[in-house]
Write a protein that holds these residues in place. Structure first.
Motif: not given
Length: 373
Positions: A43, A45, A70, A73-74, A228, A266-267, A269-272
């Motif tokens: 990504s 990101a 994090l 939680r994901h 990923y 961290t980045a 995981i957030k960029d789904e």
């Protein structure tokens, strides 16, 4: 001239007897269809997150706990049930170091990922192979030959069974174990850890990670090296009951996941949206590529992963070399149990696989007798 002296110091006998693993990682500046990596990029990101790291950030020891929380939680799990590792390789290593002792057995369906056996071989445990193929199936295998060996695995369980490793989907075959089969195996071996390695989960879509905390002897592994696109940063994850993970944390280096990797994860995981787009591309390419193999008359095994195992036959080395000459890398799996003449091909994007299919078709046109040789 300085010579390297040879000290009279021998390793442990189990280490001296360990099989060696030499991945063909040199000169890979081609279309990389050999290691099941993301074939495009991570990504954007992730790159931005790495760029924001300061020089001061690199002077501090990495703090894994916030990113573990994090990741937990994901996955819908409490932080106590998740450990980040330096790739799934480290995850397998610490599992073997924490739980395998003299007299214990690792049950291993084969063929499968090599590192299960390598790390188990460094302990005093015994590796028990459970073949997922017909021993005398001939040169042209049928798709059923590599099905998950559920009944044979159940039959191999004894009081000495301490670890059962199930890659799901499996590499190099792409075969899967069903949820019911995994539950039955866990119930049949309450004295053993059942490791379900979901490295290729995103291309399959089915998981047992929701059973963590409910099945006490279940541990699930995930990697961030495949979908990923973070293989170069070495990031893996283990999920399991806190009562099991407490022992893994004892043998795990507290700093094995570095600061750069933690920022990247961290980045990522957030960029789904990025992940979903890449996975959709691979699934489309998989359908199209398998259809192309059928059209060309090349036998292959059904797959739920981002790769396919293809039966090339006696000229498998020539096939791999011919594609390399066209800047396409594939993985000869002939040395794996039951895999004589078989080549594994990673699935990338539709344009990449269209290019690969053209090269394969050209090879077949120039070598029409490849399957009967």
């Amino acid at each position: 001239m300085i010579t390297d002296p040879k000290p009279a110091i021998a390793p442990r006998a189990r280490v001296a007897a360990m099989p060696e693993y030499h991945p063909p990682l040199g000169n890979r500046d081609h279309l990389r269809l050999d290691f099941n990596e993301n074939t495009v990029a991570c990504s954007p990101a992730v790159l931005e997150a790495i760029r924001t790291l300061s020089a001061a950030d690199l002077t501090r020891y990495p703090e894994r706990e916030p990113v573990e929380s994090l990741a937990a939680r994901h996955l819908g799990l409490p932080p106590e049930q998740v450990i980040l590792t330096n790739g799934v390789d480290e995850a397998i290593h610490i599992l073997c170091q924490a739980f395998l002792d003299l007299g214990d057995e690792l049950l291993l369906p084969v063929p499968t990922y090599t590192m299960y056996e390598i790390y188990a071989s460094s302990t005093d445990a015994t590796v028990i192979h459970v073949p997922a193929f017909a021993p005398q199936s001939g040169s042209t295998a049928s798709p059923a030959d590599f099905a998950f060996p559920y009944q044979a695995l159940l039959a191999a369980i004894t009081p000495r069974t301490k670890l059962i490793a199930i890659a799901n989907p499996n590499s190099p075959t792409g075969a899967v174990a069903s949820r019911d089969q995994i539950l039955s195996i866990a119930a049949a071996a309450p004295q053993a850890i059942v490791l379900v390695d979901e490295a290729y989960f995103h291309f399959y879509g089915q998981t047992v990670i929701d059973l963590i905390g409910h099945i006490p002897n279940l541990i699930v592994a995930r990697t961030f090296s495949k979908a990923y696109g973070l293989a170069g940063l070495r990031l893996g994850l283990l999920a399991g009951c806190e009562s099991l993970l407490v022992w893994l944390r004892r043998v795990l280096s507290p700093y094995s996941v570095n600061t750069v990797a933690l920022a990247a994860l961290t980045a990522a995981i957030k960029d789904e949206a990025f992940l979903a787009h890449y996975v959709a591309e691979v699934k489309q390419a998989r359908t199209e590529f398998l259809s192309g193999l059928t059209r060309l008359g090349l036998p292959y095994w059904p797959t739920e992963a981002n790769f396919v195992l293809v039966n090339i036959g006696a000229r498998h080395r020539e096939f791999v070399a011919a594609l390399r000459a066209h800047n396409i890398l594939t993985r000869d799996r002939s040395a794996d149990p039951g895999c004589s003449g078989l080549v594994r091909i990673t699935i990338g994007t539709p344009p990449q696989m269209h290019h690969a299919l053209i090269s394969i078709e050209n090879y077949l046109a120039s070598s029409p007798s490849h399957l009967s040789s």
